[in-house]
Structure formats: structure tokens, C-alpha cells
Design a protein around this motif. Structure first.
Motif, PDB file in Angstrom:
ATOM      1  N   PRO A  78       0.815  -1.221   0.000  1.00 60.80           N
ATOM      2  CA  PRO A  78       0.000   0.000   0.000  1.00 60.80           C
ATOM      3  C   PRO A  78       0.847   1.269   0.000  1.00 60.80           C
ATOM      4  CG  PRO A  78      -0.161  -1.160   2.113  1.00 60.80           C
ATOM      5  CD  PRO A  78       0.667  -2.013   1.218  1.00 60.80           C
ATOM      6  N   GLY A  79       0.187   2.373  -0.361  1.00 62.48           N
ATOM      7  CA  GLY A  79       0.824   3.683  -0.249  1.00 62.48           C
ATOM      8  C   GLY A  79       1.625   4.067  -1.471  1.00 62.48           C
ATOM      9  N   THR A  80       2.133   5.284  -1.424  1.00 65.56           N
ATOM     10  CA  THR A  80       2.894   5.832  -2.542  1.00 65.56           C
ATOM     11  C   THR A  80       4.205   6.390  -2.028  1.00 65.56           C
ATOM     12  OG1 THR A  80       2.918   7.609  -4.168  1.00 65.56           O
ATOM     13  CG2 THR A  80       1.600   8.010  -2.233  1.00 65.56           C
ATOM     14  N   LEU A  81       5.174   6.511  -2.943  1.00 65.48           N
ATOM     15  CA  LEU A  81       6.443   7.153  -2.590  1.00 65.48           C
ATOM     16  C   LEU A  81       6.483   8.585  -3.116  1.00 65.48           C
ATOM     17  CD1 LEU A  81       8.947   4.239  -3.352  1.00 65.48           C
ATOM     18  CD2 LEU A  81       8.282   5.133  -1.102  1.00 65.48           C
ATOM     19  N   ASP A  82       5.402   9.010  -3.761  1.00 65.46           N
ATOM     20  CA  ASP A  82       5.412  10.329  -4.418  1.00 65.46           C
ATOM     21  C   ASP A  82       5.706  11.463  -3.451  1.00 65.46           C
ATOM     22  OD1 ASP A  82       4.782   8.951  -6.625  1.00 65.46           O
ATOM     23  OD2 ASP A  82       2.698   9.656  -6.791  1.00 65.46           O
ATOM     24  N   ASN A  83       5.298  11.289  -2.192  1.00 67.44           N
ATOM     25  CA  ASN A  83       5.501  12.387  -1.227  1.00 67.44           C
ATOM     26  C   ASN A  83       6.629  12.098  -0.260  1.00 67.44           C
ATOM     27  OD1 ASN A  83       2.992  13.693  -2.058  1.00 67.44           O
ATOM     28  ND2 ASN A  83       2.047  11.865  -1.200  1.00 67.44           N
ATOM     29  N   PHE A  84       7.528  11.187  -0.617  1.00 65.01           N
ATOM     30  CA  PHE A  84       8.549  10.793   0.361  1.00 65.01           C
ATOM     31  C   PHE A  84       9.397  12.007   0.736  1.00 65.01           C
ATOM     32  CE2 PHE A  84      12.359   9.075   2.161  1.00 65.01           C
ATOM     33  CZ  PHE A  84      11.902   7.990   2.896  1.00 65.01           C
ATOM     34  N   HIS A  85       9.363  12.347   2.021  1.00 60.42           N
ATOM     35  CA  HIS A  85      10.029  13.582   2.456  1.00 60.42           C
ATOM     36  C   HIS A  85      10.770  13.359   3.760  1.00 60.42           C
ATOM     37  CE1 HIS A  85       6.022  13.357   4.335  1.00 60.42           C
ATOM     38  NE2 HIS A  85       6.714  13.663   5.415  1.00 60.42           N
ATOM     39  N   PHE A  86      10.908  12.116   4.188  1.00 64.36           N
ATOM     40  CA  PHE A  86      11.364  11.871   5.562  1.00 64.36           C
ATOM     41  C   PHE A  86      12.854  12.140   5.747  1.00 64.36           C
ATOM     42  CE2 PHE A  86       7.500   9.321   5.322  1.00 64.36           C
ATOM     43  CZ  PHE A  86       6.849   9.821   6.436  1.00 64.36           C
ATOM     44  N   ALA A  87      13.183  12.484   6.988  1.00 63.40           N
ATOM     45  CA  ALA A  87      14.583  12.542   7.399  1.00 63.40           C
ATOM     46  C   ALA A  87      15.116  11.115   7.422  1.00 63.40           C
ATOM     47  CB  ALA A  87      14.674  13.153   8.798  1.00 63.40           C
ATOM     48  N   VAL A  88      16.350  10.925   6.966  1.00 62.69           N
ATOM     49  CA  VAL A  88      16.916   9.568   6.958  1.00 62.69           C
ATOM     50  C   VAL A  88      18.249   9.511   7.695  1.00 62.69           C
ATOM     51  CG1 VAL A  88      15.727   8.787   4.860  1.00 62.69           C
ATOM     52  CG2 VAL A  88      17.909   9.997   4.657  1.00 62.69           C
ATOM     53  N   THR A  89      18.684  10.639   8.249  1.00 61.83           N
ATOM     54  CA  THR A  89      19.937  10.647   9.024  1.00 61.83           C
ATOM     55  C   THR A  89      19.670  11.266  10.397  1.00 61.83           C
ATOM     56  OG1 THR A  89      20.566  12.877   8.347  1.00 61.83           O
ATOM     57  CG2 THR A  89      21.297  11.078   6.915  1.00 61.83           C
ATOM     58  N   HIS A  90      20.629  11.091  11.289  1.00 58.62           N
ATOM     59  CA  HIS A  90      20.527  11.710  12.617  1.00 58.62           C
ATOM     60  C   HIS A  90      20.443  13.225  12.487  1.00 58.62           C
ATOM     61  CE1 HIS A  90      21.433   7.999  14.863  1.00 58.62           C
ATOM     62  NE2 HIS A  90      22.039   7.676  13.739  1.00 58.62           N
ATOM     63  N   GLU A  91      21.246  13.796  11.594  1.00 59.55           N
ATOM     64  CA  GLU A  91      21.276  15.255  11.459  1.00 59.55           C
ATOM     65  C   GLU A  91      19.927  15.762  10.947  1.00 59.55           C
ATOM     66  OE1 GLU A  91      23.584  13.164  10.256  1.00 59.55           O
ATOM     67  OE2 GLU A  91      25.081  13.603  11.796  1.00 59.55           O
TER      68      GLU A  91
END
Ligand code: FAD
Ligand code: DLZ
Ligand code: SF4
Length: 513
Positions: free
Chosen positions: A226-239
Motif C-alpha cells: 500500500p501507499g505511494t512514494l510520491d511524497n517521500f520527504h522523511f529525514a533519513v539521518t541523525h542530522e
């Protein structure tokens, strides 16, 4: 070369000082990180959830290497990847000379059971370290719960305030004189006459090369999730997670308290922090975050109802639900106190329903992997409970669709709090409500084809009749609950004709599902 320590690091253990690494010499250790079919597919996780976890894992591996650790990183499509933690440890033991294995305890029963077998399965000594990212250990929770008839969050939370000293005055009394400002966390949304609403926004982080590769990997391999990656905006590092934390502290915290329960059309984030994905992965330290929030209050930058309300969610609810999860045991997700048997409606995977509130909550969930607490509890959760969906199916859905979902935190919130399937261990009464609550806390009903003010017409808000039908259907199980005395009195006061009309409207709706 002396034999080394193997440290398997799970995907939600991305904390730089996780207990398995504490006091270890990087020169004598191999950290093993594994992208695994078992983990990407034990439920059909939202595409964004897989992308976030795998990208954060790859970035974390780099961060560990920069700090001098040796990391052996197994990618999802690497040749020979066995797909399981146990299989990958067995393969790693063939690659290196290892004399002992150290690991931080897993966050769920399924993986914990696997881990507990490693002592027998492998010749090396296996040490399972407690997960000290949490304030309250398993023993401490057990001691607190011992002998209590009811395990109420409020009293547990006070213990955690005392333990940390957070928001206590010099005499050890709660700041402002009260432990809990919940009744100041319930303002309806501040929508202007023109329908305008200015809210802060979470930072939209640009995908770097690692994230781009992961996004392609997920599109190729998990197209049916399910879901889409079109809005992928997440932080992926500690910084990046720290930047989102500062963004929340600077721009949203001050209004968090007032509008914590509000819901607004096409405004998925409002004044929420959007930090749970990072806290749960280990990219942020929950207690540090609470101390930052307290500092904002003490500097006069956030009111007490905001600071206390936020801190309560983390050192109160978050710690408490974890305690319940481990205390109740692996069968918790199979509880079904109300014997609900209906299948989850298909629209939970499309958002395609005329109920505007439900469509909004599900739509943003599929778009972003995110809905805030009241949407999860009072819209999708409430609806599923009112219509009588099998709570295990509800649990699976929540575990799939939210990027912050891990069983230890998801299951108590869903099975206990939202479905009352544990019979009241976590919630003293079912969180059931009619459309009136949704209308009070949102602008949804003004955009809906149903009429929230009526109950028995064909276009009446379904929540209204469903609410009474739920009470009626479950009368034998629920009527003795003192917290439901008032609703049952109101049901009894209705004449037979009205009760029949409510049952009929509910049944017509249920048959249409
Ligand atoms: P905010 O509103 O900004 O709250 C601050 C923080 O408090 C969150 O980041 C989270 O760490 C913590 N928190 C708040 N409420 C809870 C709670 N009830 N239990 C545990 N922590 C809490 N939270 C998850 O992390 N994972 C889940 O899978 C999850 N499933 C849920 C399912 C249901 C049915 C319900 C009612 C709640 C669920 N929650 C879950 C709790 C809560 O909805 C989310 O933590 C929150 O919406 C995350 O968004 P946020 O970071 O913007 O939170
Ligand atoms: C949720 C998840 C996913 C989607 N993928 C992985 C993975 O490939 N490798 C990994 O180590 N962990 C992953 N996880 C997180 C695990 O499921 C999590 O560590 C367990 O649920 C134990 O809490
Ligand atoms: Fe939801 Fe009922 Fe309001 Fe429509 S009228 S938005 S179904 S509560």
C-alpha cells in the motif's frame, strides 16, 4: 588476529549509543546490518515505511563507519541473502572468526523469540542487552504493575515525571500545580471565516543518492504494497531528524497543546511533531527531546499545556504502551473481547468512501504513511470498532500503513486503546463516538455528503446510528462498565420505535459495506 564480537543491529536500533555497542571496542567488533525479506514482508508495509527504514539503515551504517566501527552490511538483493536474521548471522559466522554475539533485545515478540534461539543455534555465547532507549525497564514496569487492579497511564506517568524530574518544581511538585493539562488540549481547529488556516510544515528533505536508490528498490520490489512514494520527504539521518526536531520546537510546539486533538481537511500535519518515525528508529533520543521541550517552556517560548501535553505523550503514553505490550505477552494481538468478526472494508486501502472524515484520514495515510493520534483513534479506529471489524485485521492494517508502526507501540494502541479488544487493560472504556465528536473537533462534516445532525435518515452520518448500534450489540459485555452508565441510560430512554430506526439505519449501512 583474536576472535571478534558479532553485533547484529536491527533496523529499528539506529541509535549511536545503543546498548549492544556500549563499552565495546570498535577494533574488536563486527556490526552486522541486514536488509531482510522476512522484515520487509512480515506484513505489507507501506512503501514509504520500507524506504524510510532501509535508507536510514544505510545512512546509519555510514555514520557508524565514520566513527570507526566495522560494519558488514547485507543489502536486500545481495547474492545469497537468506532473508532472515538467523540465516544472516549463520552466514556471517562463516565469514569471520567470532567468539561471541551481542545484540540489543528486539522490539517485538516475533523477533525476540528468534533471538532467544540463538544461544542454542550457534556455538558462540549470545548476550541479549536490555534496550535502554526506554526510561522504564521491563522489571520496573512489572514492579509498578504488581498488585494493581487497574494499570492507569496517569499514575505511571507521574512515576516517570518523578524519575526524570521533568516539569517538577524545586519541591518535587508538578509544574503549575497539576500533573496533567489534558483538558487544555482539546481546542477545535482555529479556522478563520474565510476557511484559512496557517500551520507549520514538516521539513521536506531532499532524497540523496542513497535514498534515490532505495526509492527505486522499493518501487521495483514492493509495487503491490500500500501507499505511494510520491511524497517521500522523511529525514533519513541523525542530522536531518535533529533538524525536524528543531523545526517542531521553533514552529509548532507552542500551539501543539491547544490543537492536539483538532482535525482539518487537507491539513495532515497541523501542529504535530512528525517525530515518531525517528524516535522509534533510534534517530532521536526521546528523553533528550522531552528535556528540549521543557527548556522551551522554562524560556517562556511554549505554554505549559503544550510542554506538558507533549511530554506526557512520550514519557507517559509511549513508555506505558510498551510496558503493556511486553507484560501481556505474544497473544495480545489476537485478543477479541467484543468478538468482532467483520472483514476490514476495502476502502481502508483506497480511501474511497463518501464519509469525508474516513476518506481524509485514510487518504493522507496512503499519501504520507502518517495520520495523527486523533485521526487514528477517533476516525479509522472508532469506525472499525463501531462496525465490528476483527481486531486482528485492524492491527495488521495499522502495522502496515504507518511509517512509525512497530508492534510494541502499535498493538497496544490499536488492540487496546482503539478496539477495546483487550477488555479494558489499557482503556477504561471503549473510545466509541458518534459524529458529534468528529464535528466538534474538525471541519470534516462541512465537506461531507452525510448530515451529522441527523441519525436515522438515508443521508444521516453513519457514525450516529453505528454508535448506538454498537452499544446495543455489545450490551451484555459493556453495560456493567460504570463509565458507560450514562450512554446506556440514554439508550434505555429512547422509545422502542427510535431504537428500531437506529438499528435499521445501522444495518442498512453495514449491509452496504
Ligand atoms: P505527536 O502528536 O507530535 O506526539 C509526540 C510524540 O508522542 C510522538 O512522536 C510519539 O512518539 C509519542 N506518542 C503520542 N501518542 C502516543 C501513544 N498513544 N503511544 C505511543 N507514543 C505516543 N505511535 C507510534 O509511534 N507507532 C504506531 O504504530 C502507533 N499506532 C497508533 C495506533 C492508534 C490506533 C493510535 C490511537 C495511536 C497510535 N500511535 C502510534 C500513537 C500516535 O498516534 C503517534 O505516535 C503519533 O500520531 C505520531 O505522530 P507525531 O510524531 O506527529 O506525534
Ligand atoms: C520494519 C523493518 C523493515 C521493513 N525492514 C527491516 C530490514 O530489512 N532489516 C532490519 O533489520 N529491520 C527491518 N525492519 C525493522 C524490524 O522489523 C524490527 O527491528 C523488528 O520488528 C524488531 O523490532
Ligand atoms: Fe464523518 Fe459523519 Fe462528519 Fe461525514 S458527517 S465527516 S461521516 S462524522
Amino acid at each position: 588476529m583474536p576472535a571478534k564480537t558479532l553485533i547484529p543491529l536491527l533496523g529499528d536500533q539506529l541509535f549511536l549509543s545503543i546498548s549492544s555497542l556500549a563499552d565495546q571496542d570498535p577494533d574488536n567488533c563486527i556490526i552486522l546490518m541486514m536488509e531482510l525479506a522476512d522484515e520487509t514482508s512480515y506484513v505489507r508495509h507501506h512503501k514509504a515505511k520500507i524506504a524510510l527504514i532501509l535508507s536510514a539503515m544505510r545512512h546509519h551504517a555510514d555514520a557508524l563507519c565514520e566513527r570507526g566501527w566495522q560494519v558488514d552490511y547485507v543489502k536486500l538483493k545481495d547474492e545469497g541473502n537468506s532473508g532472515s536474521f538467523t540465516g544472516e548471522i549463520a552466514r556471517a559466522l562463516e565469514r569471520y572468526d567470532i567468539d561471541n554475539i551481542r545484540v540489543t533485545e528486539a522490539g517485538e515478540w516475533r523477533v525476540m523469540a528468534e533471538m532467544e534461539n540463538w544461544g542454542e543455534r550457534f556455538d558462540q555465547k549470545v548476550t541479549i542487552c536490555p534496550d535502554d532507549r526506554f526510561l522504564c525497564s521491563h522489571d520496573e514496569f512489572a514492579n509498578w504493575a504488581e498488585g494493581k487492579k487497574q494499570l492507569r497511564m496517569e499514575f505511571f506517568y507521574r512515576e516517570m515525571r518523578r524519575k526524570t524530574g521533568i516539569l517538577l518544581d524545586d519541591d518535587g511538585k508538578p509544574e503549575g500545580g497539576k500533573w496533567n493539562y489534558d483538558n487544555e488540549n482539546r481546542k477545535p481547529p482555529p479556522i478563520g471565516d474565510g476557511g484559512d488556516l496557517l500551520t507549520p510544515r514538516p521539513i521536506r528533505f531532499q532524497a540523496d543518492d542513497i535514498t534515490q536508490q532505495i526509492l527505486s528498490l522499493v518501487e521495483e520490489n514492493f509495487a503491490d504494497h500500500p501507499g505511494t512514494l510520491d511524497n517521500f520527504h522523511f529525514a533519513v539521518t541523525h542530522e536531518e531528524a535533529m533538524r525536524q526536531k528543531r523545526n517542531f520546537l521553533d514552529n509548532a510546539l507552542a500551539d501543539f497543546g491547544d490543537y492536539q486533538d483538532a482535525m482539518v481537511t487537507d491539513a495532515p500535519f497541523l501542529w504535530h511533531s512528525i517525530l515518531s518515525p525517528y524516535i522509534n528508529l533510534g534517530l532521536l533520543d526521546p528523553v533528550d527531546l522531552c528535556r528540549d521541550v521543557e527548556a522551551r517552556y522554562r524560556d517562556g517560548k511554549a505554554p505549559l499545556n503544550a510542554a506538558e501535553g507533549f511530554i506526557r505523550q512520550i514519557i507517559g503514553w509511549r513508555e506505558y504502551v510498551r510496558g503493556i505490550y511486553w507484560r501481556e505477552g505474544p497473544d495480545y494481538t489476537r485478543r477479541n473481547h467484543l468478538n468482532a468478526q467483520r472483514d476490514l472494508p476495502d476502502f481502508y486501502y483506497t480511501g474511497d468512501t463518501d464519509m469525508h472524515c474516513v476518506s481524509q484520514a485514510i487518504g493522507q495515510t496512503l499519501d504520507h504513511g502518517y495520520a495523527h493520534h486523533i485521526q487514528r483513534l477517533m476516525i479509522t479506529g472508532n469506525f472499525a470498532m463501531l462496525v465490528g471489524v476483527d481486531p486482528h485485521q485492524v492491527h495488521q492494517w495499522y502495522l502496515e500503513v504507518y511509517v512509525d508502526a512497530y508492534e510494541w507501540v502499535e498493538a497496544p494502541n490499536v488492540v487496546g486503546m482503539s478496539q477495546y479488544a483487550d477488555g479494558g487493560i489499557l482503556a477504561s472504556k471503549p473510545y466509541a463516538s458518534s459524529g458529534a465528536y468528529i464535528n466538534r473537533m474538525s471541519d470534516y462534516c462541512g465537506h461531507c455528503r452525510y448530515n451529522v445532525k441527523t441519525r436515522t435518515d438515508d443521508d444521516s452520518c453513519p457514525f450516529n446510528a453505528l454508535y448506538w448500534d454498537f452499544l446495543d450489540r455489545n450490551i451484555d459485555t459493556l453495560k456493567g462498565n460504570p463509565r458507560l452508565a450514562m450512554p446506556y441510560r440514554n439508550w434505555d430512554k429512547k422509545d422502542e420505535d427510535e431504537q428500531q430506526l437506529l438499528r435499521k439505519r445501522a444495518n442498512n449501512f453495514l449491509n452496504s459495506l
